[in-house]
Design a protein around this motif. Structure first.
Motif, mmCIF file in Angstrom:
data_model
loop_
_atom_site.group_PDB
_atom_site.id
_atom_site.type_symbol
_atom_site.label_atom_id
_atom_site.label_comp_id
_atom_site.label_asym_id
_atom_site.label_seq_id
_atom_site.Cartn_x
_atom_site.Cartn_y
_atom_site.Cartn_z
ATOM 1 N N LEU A 173 1.943 -51.146 -21.761
ATOM 2 C CA LEU A 173 0.548 -51.594 -22.295
ATOM 3 C C LEU A 173 -0.361 -50.396 -22.315
ATOM 4 O O LEU A 173 -1.046 -50.104 -23.342
ATOM 5 C CB LEU A 173 -0.130 -52.531 -21.389
ATOM 6 N N VAL A 174 -0.271 -49.207 -21.347
ATOM 7 C CA VAL A 174 -1.117 -47.915 -21.141
ATOM 8 C C VAL A 174 -0.213 -47.296 -22.250
ATOM 9 O O VAL A 174 -1.269 -46.619 -23.147
ATOM 10 C CB VAL A 174 -0.920 -47.449 -19.852
ATOM 11 N N ASN A 175 0.823 -47.188 -22.666
ATOM 12 C CA ASN A 175 1.354 -46.466 -23.778
ATOM 13 C C ASN A 175 0.883 -46.923 -25.008
ATOM 14 O O ASN A 175 0.665 -46.211 -26.119
ATOM 15 C CB ASN A 175 2.960 -46.761 -23.815
ATOM 16 N N THR A 176 0.912 -48.190 -25.524
ATOM 17 C CA THR A 176 0.402 -48.802 -26.511
ATOM 18 C C THR A 176 -1.248 -48.351 -26.568
ATOM 19 O O THR A 176 -1.515 -48.112 -27.749
ATOM 20 C CB THR A 176 0.351 -50.298 -26.413
ATOM 21 N N ALA A 177 -1.837 -48.469 -25.769
ATOM 22 C CA ALA A 177 -3.320 -48.160 -25.910
ATOM 23 C C ALA A 177 -3.449 -46.575 -26.164
ATOM 24 O O ALA A 177 -4.075 -46.295 -27.006
ATOM 25 C CB ALA A 177 -3.993 -48.159 -24.363
ATOM 26 N N VAL A 178 -2.724 -45.965 -25.545
ATOM 27 C CA VAL A 178 -2.696 -44.353 -25.989
ATOM 28 C C VAL A 178 -2.518 -44.219 -27.232
ATOM 29 O O VAL A 178 -3.143 -43.150 -27.948
ATOM 30 C CB VAL A 178 -1.639 -43.542 -24.703
ATOM 31 N N GLU A 179 -1.066 -44.824 -27.695
ATOM 32 C CA GLU A 179 -0.964 -44.495 -29.159
ATOM 33 C C GLU A 179 -2.037 -44.979 -30.029
ATOM 34 O O GLU A 179 -2.243 -44.304 -31.031
ATOM 35 C CB GLU A 179 0.462 -45.376 -29.313
ATOM 36 N N ALA A 180 -2.565 -46.060 -29.843
ATOM 37 C CA ALA A 180 -3.683 -46.484 -30.708
ATOM 38 C C ALA A 180 -4.860 -45.670 -30.812
ATOM 39 O O ALA A 180 -5.328 -45.301 -31.827
ATOM 40 C CB ALA A 180 -4.206 -47.944 -30.288
ATOM 41 N N SER A 227 -6.500 -38.771 -34.442
ATOM 42 C CA SER A 227 -5.881 -37.819 -34.868
ATOM 43 C C SER A 227 -4.906 -38.780 -35.971
ATOM 44 O O SER A 227 -3.675 -38.760 -35.712
ATOM 45 C CB SER A 227 -5.031 -37.153 -33.960
ATOM 46 N N PRO A 228 -5.411 -39.150 -37.380
ATOM 47 C CA PRO A 228 -4.257 -39.982 -38.045
ATOM 48 C C PRO A 228 -3.364 -38.986 -38.721
ATOM 49 O O PRO A 228 -2.347 -39.307 -38.966
ATOM 50 C CB PRO A 228 -5.368 -40.410 -39.020
ATOM 51 N N GLU A 229 -3.570 -37.546 -38.786
ATOM 52 C CA GLU A 229 -2.834 -36.529 -39.305
ATOM 53 C C GLU A 229 -1.930 -36.082 -38.073
ATOM 54 O O GLU A 229 -2.555 -35.984 -36.839
ATOM 55 C CB GLU A 229 -3.439 -35.351 -40.117
ATOM 56 N N TYR A 230 -0.572 -35.428 -38.003
ATOM 57 C CA TYR A 230 -0.113 -35.019 -37.219
ATOM 58 C C TYR A 230 -0.676 -33.810 -36.433
ATOM 59 O O TYR A 230 -1.267 -33.089 -37.262
ATOM 60 C CB TYR A 230 1.391 -34.591 -37.665
ATOM 61 N N HIS A 231 -0.660 -33.707 -35.284
ATOM 62 C CA HIS A 231 -1.385 -32.799 -34.400
ATOM 63 C C HIS A 231 -0.525 -32.630 -33.349
ATOM 64 O O HIS A 231 -0.052 -33.523 -32.690
ATOM 65 C CB HIS A 231 -2.557 -32.949 -34.023
ATOM 66 N N PRO A 232 -0.044 -31.308 -32.878
ATOM 67 C CA PRO A 232 1.014 -31.083 -31.785
ATOM 68 C C PRO A 232 0.308 -31.797 -30.576
ATOM 69 O O PRO A 232 1.181 -32.286 -29.751
ATOM 70 C CB PRO A 232 1.113 -29.631 -31.525
ATOM 71 N N LEU A 233 -1.033 -31.583 -30.165
ATOM 72 C CA LEU A 233 -1.580 -32.140 -28.980
ATOM 73 C C LEU A 233 -1.385 -33.916 -28.860
ATOM 74 O O LEU A 233 -1.097 -34.370 -28.045
ATOM 75 C CB LEU A 233 -2.871 -31.929 -28.489
ATOM 76 N N GLY A 265 0.950 -35.612 -30.553
ATOM 77 C CA GLY A 265 2.332 -35.967 -30.402
ATOM 78 C C GLY A 265 2.698 -35.629 -28.927
ATOM 79 O O GLY A 265 3.554 -36.463 -28.434
ATOM 80 N N ARG A 266 1.982 -34.659 -28.382
ATOM 81 C CA ARG A 266 2.491 -34.400 -26.839
ATOM 82 C C ARG A 266 1.887 -35.570 -26.109
ATOM 83 O O ARG A 266 2.646 -36.188 -25.159
ATOM 84 C CB ARG A 266 2.009 -33.292 -26.330
ATOM 85 N N ALA A 267 0.645 -36.267 -26.382
ATOM 86 C CA ALA A 267 0.292 -37.304 -25.601
ATOM 87 C C ALA A 267 1.167 -38.595 -25.767
ATOM 88 O O ALA A 267 1.081 -39.290 -24.784
ATOM 89 C CB ALA A 267 -1.303 -37.574 -26.267
ATOM 90 N N LYS A 268 1.504 -38.611 -27.004
ATOM 91 C CA LYS A 268 2.259 -39.943 -27.351
ATOM 92 C C LYS A 268 3.534 -39.770 -26.552
ATOM 93 O O LYS A 268 4.034 -40.555 -26.028
ATOM 94 C CB LYS A 268 2.463 -40.205 -28.666
ATOM 95 N N ASP A 269 4.267 -38.597 -26.550
ATOM 96 C CA ASP A 269 5.456 -38.539 -25.846
ATOM 97 C C ASP A 269 5.394 -38.476 -24.372
ATOM 98 O O ASP A 269 6.061 -38.908 -23.628
ATOM 99 C CB ASP A 269 5.957 -36.983 -26.341
ATOM 100 N N VAL A 270 4.033 -37.969 -23.888
ATOM 101 C CA VAL A 270 4.190 -38.361 -22.325
ATOM 102 C C VAL A 270 3.941 -39.630 -21.993
ATOM 103 O O VAL A 270 4.343 -39.976 -20.967
ATOM 104 C CB VAL A 270 2.962 -37.231 -21.877
ATOM 105 N N ALA A 271 3.055 -40.255 -22.712
ATOM 106 C CA ALA A 271 2.712 -41.942 -22.320
ATOM 107 C C ALA A 271 4.239 -42.547 -22.569
ATOM 108 O O ALA A 271 4.431 -43.479 -21.714
ATOM 109 C CB ALA A 271 1.844 -42.362 -23.399
#
Length: 131
Positions: free
Chosen positions: A77-84, A90-96, A98-104
């Motif tokens: 659930l936290v991962n889902t919230a982080v992704e949202a 950041s609707p466009e790709y940004h390395p940070l 992507g990192r936040a989503k990968d870490v979650a």
């Protein structure tokens, strides 16, 4: 003659707290409807509960299984919230982003592996006894 309520503000505060549980429940339902991984966890939870009843787990085993299941659900659930939130800011790709989503997602993976180990330790001897 009735006594005046010594805490007239408690009832509205209690109602707000009750409403917050409703919002939390709505969040779980919304995530369950939209997230394939959470649907997999839901099916896994049903299977684990069924196996727990079949093998007549002890109270300690139930406690450990419950903690493991709750850990994975909470992390998902936290991962889902982080992704949202990341998608919102950041609707466009940004390395940070992507990192936040990968870490979650990594947090979910770590929790799922820990839950798998708990499951193997608890259910393994029960299954082995059947063989």
């Amino acid at each position: 003659m009735s006594q005046p309520n010594p805490h007239p503000r408690r009832f509205p505060a209690l109602m707000r707290r009750a409403a917050s549980f409703g919002y939390a429940f709505q969040g779980v339902v919304a995530a369950l409807r939209s997230e394939v991984h959470l649907q997999f966890h839901a099916i896994s939870t049903v299977v684990v509960i069924g196996l727990g009843f079949y093998f007549r787990l002890s109270w300690l085993e139930w406690a450990l299984v419950s903690l493991a299941v709750g850990l994975v659900w909470g992390l998902e659930l936290v991962n889902t919230a982080v992704e949202a939130v990341v998608n919102l800011v950041s609707p466009e790709y940004h390395p940070l982003a992507g990192r936040a989503k990968d870490v979650a997602a990594g947090a979910v993976l770590v929790g799922a592996v820990a839950a798998l180990v708990v499951g193997l330790l608890i259910f393994g001897p029960h299954v082995w006894a059947l063989l």
